[in-house]
Design an enzyme around this catalytic site. Structure first.
Site, mmCIF file in Angstrom:
data_model
loop_
_atom_site.group_PDB
_atom_site.id
_atom_site.type_symbol
_atom_site.label_atom_id
_atom_site.label_comp_id
_atom_site.label_asym_id
_atom_site.label_seq_id
_atom_site.Cartn_x
_atom_site.Cartn_y
_atom_site.Cartn_z
ATOM 1 N N HIS A 70 0.850 -1.183 0.000
ATOM 2 C CA HIS A 70 0.000 0.000 0.000
ATOM 3 C C HIS A 70 0.891 1.239 0.000
ATOM 4 O O HIS A 70 2.075 1.173 0.342
ATOM 5 C CB HIS A 70 -0.908 0.000 1.231
ATOM 6 C CG HIS A 70 -2.062 -0.944 1.102
ATOM 7 N ND1 HIS A 70 -3.133 -0.900 1.960
ATOM 8 C CD2 HIS A 70 -2.335 -1.931 0.219
ATOM 9 C CE1 HIS A 70 -4.010 -1.826 1.623
ATOM 10 N NE2 HIS A 70 -3.542 -2.474 0.566
ATOM 11 N N GLU A 72 1.075 3.948 1.917
ATOM 12 C CA GLU A 72 1.663 4.316 3.207
ATOM 13 C C GLU A 72 2.787 3.348 3.572
ATOM 14 O O GLU A 72 3.852 3.752 4.038
ATOM 15 C CB GLU A 72 0.583 4.293 4.303
ATOM 16 C CG GLU A 72 -0.594 5.195 4.039
ATOM 17 C CD GLU A 72 -1.747 4.520 3.295
ATOM 18 O OE1 GLU A 72 -2.892 4.962 3.465
ATOM 19 O OE2 GLU A 72 -1.510 3.554 2.537
ATOM 20 N N CYS A 107 -5.986 1.968 5.460
ATOM 21 C CA CYS A 107 -6.779 0.747 5.636
ATOM 22 C C CYS A 107 -6.715 0.248 7.075
ATOM 23 O O CYS A 107 -5.703 0.385 7.751
ATOM 24 C CB CYS A 107 -6.305 -0.338 4.676
ATOM 25 S SG CYS A 107 -4.673 -1.031 5.078
ATOM 26 N N CYS A 117 -2.367 -0.564 7.279
ATOM 27 C CA CYS A 117 -1.673 0.726 7.366
ATOM 28 C C CYS A 117 -1.960 1.397 8.705
ATOM 29 O O CYS A 117 -1.087 2.062 9.265
ATOM 30 C CB CYS A 117 -2.063 1.600 6.177
ATOM 31 S SG CYS A 117 -1.463 0.909 4.607
#
Length: 178
Positions: A70, A72, A107, A117
């Protein structure tokens, strides 16, 4: 590890930082099974970009594996690699006034089983005290995302950067059936 070249953005210009995160999101390969998200990690005291990331921006651990990173997560991995430490020690090296800009709410659940995250941010022991988001996560994959609530319950301020929702949604949904 080489550092990325970044634009100089005026201190406190949240919209410009979000626009930069959106540029990063556009680098994410479109797919119907994920969102295209971009993120920028910033040292507020120095007004310096520490790292950037986007969905699937880093490869997986096996040859030929495109990865399932992801945005992040990519930011955090890059900083950990720069300091040659495991990601779970990032709280020791990140400046105390670090903020995260992300085009979509972090998320709180991952269908892949990978660490969320939200968990990554909370594990930084207060190094990231503010997260700026462009949009809430659409309910496409997991239903309601409780990421914002978990972050706020953990002492992280979550701020919405207004005025870019339509652009962010369009980029985020690249590869999805309309």
């Amino acid at each position: 590890m080489t550092t990325e070249a970044h634009p100089k953005i005026a201190a406190g210009d949240h919209k410009a930082y979000m626009e930069y995160a959106l540029e990063k999101a556009q680098l994410s390969p479109p797919a119907p099974t994920k969102f295209c998200v971009g993120a920028v990690l910033v040292d507020v005291d120095k007004n310096e970009i520490l790292s950037t990331g986007y969905s699937m921006g880093l490869p997986g651990n096996r040859p030929g594996d495109p990865g399932n990173t992801h945005a992040e997560q990519c930011c955090f991995i890059k900083v950990a690699e720069r300091y040659n430490i495991p990601e779970d020690r990032l709280g020791e090296v990140l400046p105390k006034n670090t903020v995260l800009y992300t085009t979509m709410e972090p998320c709180n659940e991952r269908l892949s089983g990978n660490r969320t995250c939200v968990d990554r941010i909370l594990s930084l022991k207060g190094a990231v005290q503010v997260v700026y988001v462009g949009i809430k996560e659409p309910e496409t994959f997991i239903g309601q995302n409780l990421g914002r609530k978990r972050l706020e319950d953990g002492g992280v301020v979550v701020e919405h950067v207004e005025g870019m929702e339509q652009q962010i949604m369009q980029v985020s949904m690249a590869g999805h059936d309309k």
